[in-house]
Design an enzyme around this catalytic site. Structure first.
Site, PDB file in Angstrom:
ATOM      1  N   SER A  93       4.232  -3.543   4.443  1.00  0.00           N
ATOM      2  CA  SER A  93       4.217  -4.870   3.836  1.00  0.00           C
ATOM      3  C   SER A  93       5.509  -5.050   3.078  1.00  0.00           C
ATOM      4  O   SER A  93       6.277  -4.111   2.895  1.00  0.00           O
ATOM      5  CB  SER A  93       3.045  -5.007   2.852  1.00  0.00           C
ATOM      6  OG  SER A  93       1.808  -4.932   3.500  1.00  0.00           O
ATOM      7  N   TYR A 117       0.832  -1.204   0.000  1.00  0.00           N
ATOM      8  CA  TYR A 117       0.000   0.000   0.000  1.00  0.00           C
ATOM      9  C   TYR A 117       0.865   1.252   0.000  1.00  0.00           C
ATOM     10  O   TYR A 117       1.675   1.448   0.909  1.00  0.00           O
ATOM     11  CB  TYR A 117      -0.911  -0.012   1.223  1.00  0.00           C
ATOM     12  CG  TYR A 117      -1.905   1.121   1.234  1.00  0.00           C
ATOM     13  CD1 TYR A 117      -2.948   1.149   0.328  1.00  0.00           C
ATOM     14  CD2 TYR A 117      -1.788   2.159   2.152  1.00  0.00           C
ATOM     15  CE1 TYR A 117      -3.860   2.194   0.323  1.00  0.00           C
ATOM     16  CE2 TYR A 117      -2.697   3.192   2.158  1.00  0.00           C
ATOM     17  CZ  TYR A 117      -3.737   3.211   1.235  1.00  0.00           C
ATOM     18  OH  TYR A 117      -4.635   4.242   1.238  1.00  0.00           O
ATOM     19  N   SER A 122       1.114  -5.975   8.076  1.00  0.00           N
ATOM     20  CA  SER A 122       2.169  -6.061   7.075  1.00  0.00           C
ATOM     21  C   SER A 122       2.035  -7.363   6.297  1.00  0.00           C
ATOM     22  O   SER A 122       2.345  -8.435   6.799  1.00  0.00           O
ATOM     23  CB  SER A 122       3.538  -6.007   7.759  1.00  0.00           C
ATOM     24  OG  SER A 122       4.574  -5.971   6.801  1.00  0.00           O
ATOM     25  N   GLY A 123       1.553  -7.254   5.074  1.00  0.00           N
ATOM     26  CA  GLY A 123       1.451  -8.444   4.230  1.00  0.00           C
ATOM     27  C   GLY A 123       2.823  -8.809   3.707  1.00  0.00           C
ATOM     28  O   GLY A 123       3.375  -8.085   2.881  1.00  0.00           O
ATOM     29  N   ASN A 136       8.163  -2.051   2.148  1.00  0.00           N
ATOM     30  CA  ASN A 136       7.145  -1.102   2.620  1.00  0.00           C
ATOM     31  C   ASN A 136       6.739  -1.446   4.055  1.00  0.00           C
ATOM     32  O   ASN A 136       5.610  -1.236   4.433  1.00  0.00           O
ATOM     33  CB  ASN A 136       5.917  -1.216   1.691  1.00  0.00           C
ATOM     34  CG  ASN A 136       4.980  -0.030   1.789  1.00  0.00           C
ATOM     35  OD1 ASN A 136       5.399   1.076   2.079  1.00  0.00           O
ATOM     36  ND2 ASN A 136       3.702  -0.279   1.563  1.00  0.00           N
TER      37      ASN A 136
END
Lengths: 382, 382, 382, 382
Positions: A251, A146, A289-290, A218
């Site tokens: 992420s 994101y 956080s993916g 990220n």
């Protein structure tokens, strides 16, 4: 559409850092794995207050092509590991089931997954027709993080044409890092981050194999560089321009490539080791956080693609010989993350929000006091 | 855009079949779970030779809304089970990680996943702005099966407007079955199939809970109806108009809803039992059949959504009390699949290809010789 | 110690049933997969009131040897699928990680997992020393179901010697079924059950492959035989001696063997299809039913064991060619379960509790009215 | 049987190290989570040449009791994560399925898993009879690492009585570390290691929760202490007595406890974060290293055990509030591993093989040059 950014900032290894003991390959990039191509489409437009649909735009698309030919005809053996599923990556169930990736891998921002999925679908259908046949069904692999902190994410600026451009511009050799492609608007540990890459050479049984990592970083946490808690130490210095903003969440997408002839099960083992590299850069493994790790082997495919019986590597007879590959993955991911931050320049985006670049002078000074820069024994590339 | 099809064909229960011992609820549909809404957008246009981009079009979108309110504010507890990952369903990793679904669930054709993902993204962004706030990130759940046997799949006819229409037209009560929505162009076991639904009531500890299933059926195998190998027996009759074409592969999307207050772990257990229903209809579990089961609980959410401490159901103290829910899932999935075939009419699509409807007269005759129709002891709905 | 039971009861195929369209191999047993050996140790002692530690004893051990040689030197490619983890099977994480089984597979009762694990450990250590070398570490695969309904389970009657005997007595050819080995005290769908086995031949690309299944059946539900709801129909007949006692819970261990050269990923896909066979016999998939499916390939190993580069089968180039193997698994599991019940005789155990055998005369009569027995077109074995 | 060893060696925090920013609780041990009890049985006997079955013996059993009462009546919510399944831990499928642990958790050496499984089975059966009732079925959780480098592992010296002793001697408060219990014969990164523990306090929404970790460390790699590559730097010093022997492989068992009222899904998320702590101590994640993380919550159980409706914690409404718990896990695991090495004394075992203790003077000297020891801002315990 801006396709290139030039960063004069150094890579981690250029200030003397070396992560682990294994040497990088020629470009210290995922493209060191023969056949792998990387393409970016970078969108940077507008300044000032956020006006949904108009900008400012700070986003992009990154395409990872496991090899230059038709992936539907010549899929690559693949696997994934989800450390934290707080995001979306399409295509994971197919990777699990068939042990393969059959399309280019695309990275972008969270809200543009649909547009990029649609774009790669259009690209593959077009490719099939251009080759004079009907497309069969396929399931693309599209990942995201994101970037709405800087980008007009809800403005949905990514279109199919940007996907086409990223795929068609994909190249071997040096890989643009930092504020490019899917990393244009991302940040990590409070600093501007983006795309980073690194590679390692491993010798097993007299043969040399290459492992490459590419990240779209990220994530939140306090940055650690080669064991030194830079994030904490910069904060202690209390200089406003040096300190990162708070970043709790985020992420990371991690793509791993190798020419070692590994099965999907073995690639899954590799993918898991990528989390060690993430841990060592200070990620807090935050709730939102993916964190996705996707690994593929270019070599294994060639056996299948050539219509021959597939051969698995001799070293699977003693799978403990994979150990150097495991270390290579952890180290390459750690260095790729560092490069994604080192190479990213300060960026101002929507509503004038600014995410600072890592302050290199201060970082180098701290690292020197910890004996970290300019090792004399840097391995040359293999 | 055609939003409704009227089928005069009977549902399985209307010819006297009853699957299992548990009674269905009022509509014998997933909408019997209070709050669940179903909407279809059905696209049927053109005839004759396939002209990519022009048609014939035989496809659509089906939207499953777990409840009528904003799902991002009030996500529902959820889980999934992938029996065969040979397809794509976006959003699964989020379901694993958070145990929730936070968007409407959308079904469509394989090549339109990107367009539908983009459509639901646009819908949710618009909804947020309509409510006067910025959207936070979300990860939609979009599933698919391949309808290219009848549909101009590569023509990519699904647009964002069709997603909006399916969501906005979603209703409680009776659910259109057969050649509607995402099931418009699908087939199963060689017969025309599509959307089907069913429900069951279960009493646990003096309380009644409802389980509902909705399927987009498109799988290969030889059809079994309530234990009777109809596919094989129809073939034995060797009458051309009765026999199904060969269908080796395909896929199925199964959506399960319940008002029982189950955790994601428990819903995962429910989702797995859905495979029993699939097995009993004759699926061959083929290589290319992406078979996905997604389950959500509407009741559990209410506790969270109301800002209260979440309460798990009392019966988790003795989880063996879930057994009736397990049976309800297997039975509802089996009957939903039968309904998806029973209600689907013969369809002619691209290049004049025809997939026949299940020949009801012959089927009823065979079932009667097996003592299957018009049981005298049919349970009334609960 | 009683090592043999003789059952005069017919196997499913001996009354004319045929499950699916594929033919069984010579013995219609897991031992049709060349090299696979099965050994049972059966303990039946004492009658009357339960006296913990004294009996009555109705239990045993079943050993499945993937091949006659040293498995640590020549492990077999393997995978598993847990449909319901309500039980224990040791060694599953190793199967996941290495894609291999490196020891004999042992089945027993729930409380004796420790004793059997210890027994197989002692056996493998002894084997290593007998061969003049130190044993390296290994992780045995030991599964179980609970036989405490008939057996003095808490009496812990299984000793290391019983494990040794099961392994050393393992044979190819005909496999004892019913009340033997680990199935001595088990029941299914309210009838006495135990060990059952079956096999199928599959032709792919001009080569014939064999799939074999062996089950320790102990699950709840209402028995279905080839689509006919026997459990329900027998209950309707209301004759006391025919009707099964209520059985809600239970478990099943399913072992699948094949000589097809499949990778662990492909074997995992096979293992999942075993659940279709379970579903079709009427299992209710109950909460407490630990349902484990373990699959191994004997052929794949030979490549590794011979010190050569491992070869994967040519048909992985088009994995849809696995479809006949998927059907073979579902059918062989269904028939193995039926055999486990058909062959088991009425047993009286602790406290005089009796579990009735399936009443064959009544069953045959019912099946005949459904046209199920004595098909004229039975396939001969391949 | 020797039940206690006294180590005069310091814990990590006693030389001024602090891992992360969160404070430890009273004992800086897993027992800080109220109700958790730890018991060790330590077997150290004999010297000199290995004589299988006679010794030398360097092994043991460690029991972790989530609370002092009957776990079958009051199971604790639980989850696990397998980073590398190259080992065995029994009971994992039950943890997945029911989200619970219903027995004491036992750790031992690889070859004694059967004996310990049998021992805990006997213990639980005896407990049930002592309480005047028949035992129902259960599935113990037994983990292991391989201590054959020092121990007569193939001699199988662990008996049921050692399991009984470990359980019955389990205590709250200070936990013996280093060469005790299941850690008696283990080593890590080439140094003697064993059992280690640590804890953290976390404040969420005005309430304080505790996280505790206990490890049986036996893994390969190059030791990192708080970011400082001690393993590499000690090797550079080239002094024979300081340098570790090569250790490529090994394993680690990590047990995590918390009083935060988390569901099994949330505990799974915690368990995964334990790998970050492992990564930061220098593990190479080697092929043969079975790395298992098991997490349980003591608080969640109380709701179920009391016959009330289970309540999940309020903070699940915003699961991002779990972030401090995630950090606490990573930090506690890292410190527990350090303690397992810091506290372990040099040990000589079979065939006179010696594994050296970490040379504390050299380590402290190196750490001081990196500014690591004797921080002035150590948090006091909460």
């Amino acid at each position: 559409m801006i396709n290139k950014t030039v960063s004069n900032r150094p890579r981690a290894r250029e200030i003397g850092l070396q992560i682990g003991k294994l040497p990088p390959a020629e470009f210290n990039a995922i493209t060191d794995v023969e056949g792998v191509l990387i393409g970016h489409t970078t969108l940077i437009e507008g300044h000032g207050a956020l006006e949904i649909g108009k900008g400012p735009i700070r986003t992009g698309v990154t395409a990872i092509l496991p090899h230059p030919r038709n992936l539907i005809d010549e899929p690559v053996e693949a696997a994934h590991f989800v450390f934290n599923g707080a995001g979306t990556t399409s295509g994971l169930s197919l990777i699990d089931e068939f042990g393969q990736i059959e399309t280019p891998i695309l990275l972008t921002n969270t809200f543009s997954v649909g547009a990029v999925y649609d774009g790669v679908t259009r690209y593959l259908i077009k490719t099939a027709f251009d080759e004079g046949r009907n497309p069969r069904w396929f399931n693309p692999t599209v990942g995201e993080t994101y970037d709405g902190g800087l980008n007009d994410a809800a403005g949905l600026h990514i279109k199919a044409e940007h996907v086409f451009a990223a795929i068609e511009n994909a190249r071997s050799g040096n890989v643009a890092e930092g504020n490019v492609g899917a990393g244009t608007g991302t940040s990590a540990c409070g600093f501007k981050a983006g795309i980073g890459t690194s590679s390692r050479c491993v010798e097993i049984g007299g043969k040399t194999w290459t492992v490459g990592a590419l990240v779209q970083s990220n994530f939140g946490g306090e940055l650690i560089i080669d064991g030194v808690p830079i994030g904490e130490l910069l904060t202690d210095r209390a200089s406003a321009e040096d300190s990162a903003s708070d970043q709790i969440d985020g992420s990371i997408m991690v793509i791993l490539a190798t020419d070692a002839p590994l099965s999907s099960r073995q690639l899954h083992r590799l993918a898991k080791r990528g989390t060690f590299g993430l841990a060592r850069t200070g990620s807090n493994g935050g709730h939102g956080s993916g964190d996705y790790f996707i690994a593929f082997s270019t070599s294994y495919r060639q056996c299948i693609g050539a219509g021959k019986t597939a051969e698995m590597a001799t070293f699977v007879q003693n799978e403990s010989r994979l150990n150097p590959l495991f270390c290579a993955v952890a180290d390459a991911v750690e260095e790729a993350i560092l490069n994604s931050i080192f190479r990213a320049e300060t960026m101002t985006g929507r509503d004038g929000r600014t995410v600072p670049a890592l302050p290199m002078d201060a970082v180098i000074e701290i690292l020197r006091t910890h004996g970290k820069c300019w090792h004399e024994t840097q391995p040359v590339s293999c």
